[in-house]
Write an enzyme that holds these catalytic residues in place. Structure first.
Site, PDB file in Angstrom:
ATOM      1  N   ASN A   1       5.686 -11.619   7.231  1.00 16.98           N
ATOM      2  CA  ASN A   1       5.179 -12.413   8.359  1.00 16.98           C
ATOM      3  C   ASN A   1       4.640 -11.529   9.478  1.00 16.98           C
ATOM      4  O   ASN A   1       3.986 -12.018  10.395  1.00 16.98           O
ATOM      5  CB  ASN A   1       6.300 -13.280   8.947  1.00 16.98           C
ATOM      6  CG  ASN A   1       6.572 -14.506   8.098  1.00 16.98           C
ATOM      7  OD1 ASN A   1       5.683 -15.010   7.427  1.00 16.98           O
ATOM      8  ND2 ASN A   1       7.814 -14.974   8.114  1.00 16.98           N
ATOM      9  N   LYS A   2       4.962 -10.234   9.444  1.00  9.39           N
ATOM     10  CA  LYS A   2       4.467  -9.351  10.509  1.00  9.39           C
ATOM     11  C   LYS A   2       2.936  -9.418  10.586  1.00  9.39           C
ATOM     12  O   LYS A   2       2.358  -9.430  11.655  1.00  9.39           O
ATOM     13  CB  LYS A   2       4.897  -7.905  10.273  1.00  9.39           C
ATOM     14  CG  LYS A   2       4.395  -6.982  11.371  1.00  9.39           C
ATOM     15  CD  LYS A   2       4.847  -5.583  11.191  1.00  9.39           C
ATOM     16  CE  LYS A   2       3.968  -4.804  10.262  1.00  9.39           C
ATOM     17  NZ  LYS A   2       2.685  -4.373  10.823  1.00  9.39           N
ATOM     18  N   ASP A   3       2.315  -9.476   9.408  1.00 10.37           N
ATOM     19  CA  ASP A   3       0.852  -9.570   9.367  1.00 10.37           C
ATOM     20  C   ASP A   3       0.484 -11.053   9.329  1.00 10.37           C
ATOM     21  O   ASP A   3      -0.012 -11.565   8.316  1.00 10.37           O
ATOM     22  CB  ASP A   3       0.325  -8.821   8.143  1.00 10.37           C
ATOM     23  CG  ASP A   3       0.698  -7.354   8.187  1.00 10.37           C
ATOM     24  OD1 ASP A   3       0.255  -6.664   9.108  1.00 10.37           O
ATOM     25  OD2 ASP A   3       1.466  -6.904   7.314  1.00 10.37           O
TER      26      ASP A   3
ATOM     27  N   GLY B   1      11.256  -2.897   5.353  1.00  8.00           N
ATOM     28  CA  GLY B   1      10.524  -4.166   5.372  1.00  8.00           C
ATOM     29  C   GLY B   1      10.021  -4.517   3.979  1.00  8.00           C
ATOM     30  O   GLY B   1      10.177  -5.656   3.510  1.00  8.00           O
ATOM     31  N   HIS B   2       9.432  -3.528   3.296  1.00  8.38           N
ATOM     32  CA  HIS B   2       8.960  -3.778   1.926  1.00  8.38           C
ATOM     33  C   HIS B   2      10.146  -4.116   1.015  1.00  8.38           C
ATOM     34  O   HIS B   2      10.036  -4.989   0.152  1.00  8.38           O
ATOM     35  CB  HIS B   2       8.260  -2.540   1.349  1.00  8.38           C
ATOM     36  CG  HIS B   2       7.015  -2.142   2.075  1.00  8.38           C
ATOM     37  ND1 HIS B   2       6.940  -1.028   2.866  1.00  8.38           N
ATOM     38  CD2 HIS B   2       5.787  -2.722   2.111  1.00  8.38           C
ATOM     39  CE1 HIS B   2       5.714  -0.917   3.359  1.00  8.38           C
ATOM     40  NE2 HIS B   2       4.997  -1.935   2.925  1.00  8.38           N
TER      41      HIS B   2
ATOM     42  N   MET C   1       0.850  -1.205   0.000  1.00  9.94           N
ATOM     43  CA  MET C   1       0.000   0.000   0.000  1.00  9.94           C
ATOM     44  C   MET C   1       0.881   1.248   0.000  1.00  9.94           C
ATOM     45  O   MET C   1       0.421   2.340   0.368  1.00  9.94           O
ATOM     46  CB  MET C   1      -0.940  -0.021   1.208  1.00  9.94           C
ATOM     47  CG  MET C   1      -1.902  -1.210   1.158  1.00  9.94           C
ATOM     48  SD  MET C   1      -3.457  -0.912   1.997  1.00  9.94           S
ATOM     49  CE  MET C   1      -2.898  -0.598   3.657  1.00  9.94           C
ATOM     50  N   GLY C   2       2.155   1.089  -0.388  1.00  9.38           N
ATOM     51  CA  GLY C   2       3.039   2.253  -0.498  1.00  9.38           C
ATOM     52  C   GLY C   2       3.601   2.678   0.843  1.00  9.38           C
ATOM     53  O   GLY C   2       3.576   1.925   1.812  1.00  9.38           O
TER      54      GLY C   2
ATOM     55  N   SER D   1       6.766  -0.649  10.140  1.00  8.59           N
ATOM     56  CA  SER D   1       5.399  -0.531   9.642  1.00  8.59           C
ATOM     57  C   SER D   1       5.183   0.906   9.181  1.00  8.59           C
ATOM     58  O   SER D   1       5.723   1.848   9.774  1.00  8.59           O
ATOM     59  CB  SER D   1       4.417  -0.841  10.778  1.00  8.59           C
ATOM     60  OG  SER D   1       3.140  -0.337  10.474  1.00  8.59           O
TER      61      SER D   1
ATOM     62  N   ARG E   1       2.637   2.537   9.632  1.00 10.57           N
ATOM     63  CA  ARG E   1       1.906   3.253  10.683  1.00 10.57           C
ATOM     64  C   ARG E   1       2.821   3.724  11.815  1.00 10.57           C
ATOM     65  O   ARG E   1       2.389   4.522  12.646  1.00 10.57           O
ATOM     66  CB  ARG E   1       0.763   2.386  11.219  1.00 10.57           C
ATOM     67  CG  ARG E   1      -0.377   2.253  10.198  1.00 10.57           C
ATOM     68  CD  ARG E   1      -1.602   1.584  10.761  1.00 10.57           C
ATOM     69  NE  ARG E   1      -2.756   1.725   9.885  1.00 10.57           N
ATOM     70  CZ  ARG E   1      -3.181   0.784   9.032  1.00 10.57           C
ATOM     71  NH1 ARG E   1      -2.542  -0.368   8.931  1.00 10.57           N
ATOM     72  NH2 ARG E   1      -4.246   1.002   8.278  1.00 10.57           N
TER      73      ARG E   1
HETATM   74  O1  PAF Z   1      -0.237  -5.741   3.843  1.00 11.48           O
HETATM   75  C1  PAF Z   1      -0.606  -4.841   3.045  1.00 11.48           C
HETATM   76  O2  PAF Z   1       0.113  -3.881   2.773  1.00 11.48           O
HETATM   77  C2  PAF Z   1      -1.994  -4.927   2.432  1.00 11.48           C
HETATM   78  O3  PAF Z   1      -2.903  -5.490   3.318  1.00 11.48           O
HETATM   79  C3  PAF Z   1      -2.002  -5.667   1.082  1.00 11.48           C
HETATM   80  C4  PAF Z   1      -1.580  -7.109   1.241  1.00 11.48           C
HETATM   81  C5  PAF Z   1      -1.079  -4.957   0.102  1.00 11.48           C
HETATM   82  C6  PAF Z   1      -3.420  -5.652   0.501  1.00 11.48           C
HETATM   83  O4  PAF Z   1      -3.886  -4.353   0.310  1.00 11.48           O
END
Ligand code: PAF
Length: 288
Positions: free
Chosen positions: A151-153, A36-37, A30-31, A188, A190
């Site tokens: 894995n965080k989520d 992490g990304h 989600m940008g 994160s 957030r």
């Molecule tokens: O983890 C996220 O960033 C979002 O939930 C995802 C998997 C991109 C879906 O919008």
């Protein structure tokens, strides 16, 4: 790295890659990208010849009183970070009307039963329905060989794995390690909501998980007692616990001491942020 906004154009490009026998990895985001990304992108590049990343802030997974409007958006920085990896072939950045041309309310929904309703699903009703719907749609658009998620989520990853299995989607889902700051805080988007004072408090979520894991590995039998102590610790540290649950890592049911693998799932509010984290515990070590 080619930036693409339309489904049709992305499909055309990927069709050619597949024709050339390239394997495709996909990292949906989600940008507001952070390390992490970027670690997910590296993982994607290890697995395949062609890497697709997407950035789409999916309105369907936000509740009415949540932070959709204020969700951080840093498009230039995101593009620069992805470009700097040297690994991303395509960045898919659709507009909302490309994804939901008939409007969100009229769109087909993907609902993963039971595990979507507990923990984060109970605090954020409809959240996992939104996640499952967008991930299913993105997987159908990209049709990757591999899809990489953090894995965080942990609960999100379980929802996605179950959806992929139940709907026979031809993709291998890969969970990648949580990237953490030096003090343990899981990275994160957030975290950007935290003031400096809150940022100093935030690592206590990871500390609470570590303490609970140690208690389990020490052989402490009273699971409810461990959870209660963690909640008390979070409260005293200035975090407001949403839940702190020791679960069976396969079913997310409340854990039994005999479980081979447990996962401790936690979420807590801190100022404007809702932080989540988890820790897997190899249960058999403490049953001897
Ligand atoms: O983890 C996220 O960033 C979002 O939930 C995802 C998997 C991109 C879906 O919008």
């Amino acid at each position: 790295m080619k930036i693409i906004h339309s489904i049709q154009e992305l499909r055309k490009e990927l069709h050619m890659r597949r024709f050339d026998k390239e394997r495709i990895s996909f990292v949906p985001t989600m940008g507001n990208l952070h390390e992490g990304h970027i670690s997910l992108i590296h993982r994607a590049a290890e697995k395949a010849d062609c890497v697709v990343a997407s950035i789409f802030v999916n309105p369907l997974q936000f509740g009415a009183n949540e932070d959709l409007e204020s969700y951080p958006s840093t498009p230039e920085e995101d593009e620069a970070q992805l470009l700097a990896t040297g690994s991303v072939d395509f960045l898919f950045r659709p507009r909302a009307d490309e994804i939901y041309p008939v409007g969100q309310e009229n769109h087909t929904i993907v609902e993963v039963p039971n595990i979507s309703d507990v923990y984060c699903g109970s605090s954020r009703p409809g959240h996992f329905r939104g996640v499952a719907t967008i991930v299913c749609k993105l997987l159908n658009i990209v049709q990757p060989d591999f899809a990489i998620f953090g894995n965080k989520d942990f609960q999100q990853l379980m929802v996605i794995r179950k959806m992929v299995e139940d709907l026979c989607l031809p993709v291998k889902v890969i969970g990648a390690d949580t990237a953490r700051a030096e003090d343990g805080l899981a990275l994160s988007s957030r975290n950007g909501y935290l003031t400096p004072e809150e940022r100093a408090i935030a690592p206590n979520l990871h500390k609470a998980l570590t303490q609970a894991k140690e208690a389990l590995l020490d052989g402490q039998a009273d699971i409810k007692g461990i959870e209660a102590r963690a909640n008390q610790f979070l409260d005293q540290s200035g975090l407001q616990p949403d839940y702190f649950e020791i679960c069976n890592a396969k079913t997310l049911e409340p854990a039994l001491r005999s479980d081979q693998q447990m996962v401790i799932l936690a979420a807590a509010y801190l100022g404007k942020a809702r932080l989540i984290d988890n820790m897997v515990v190899d249960g058999h070590k403490n049953n001897t």
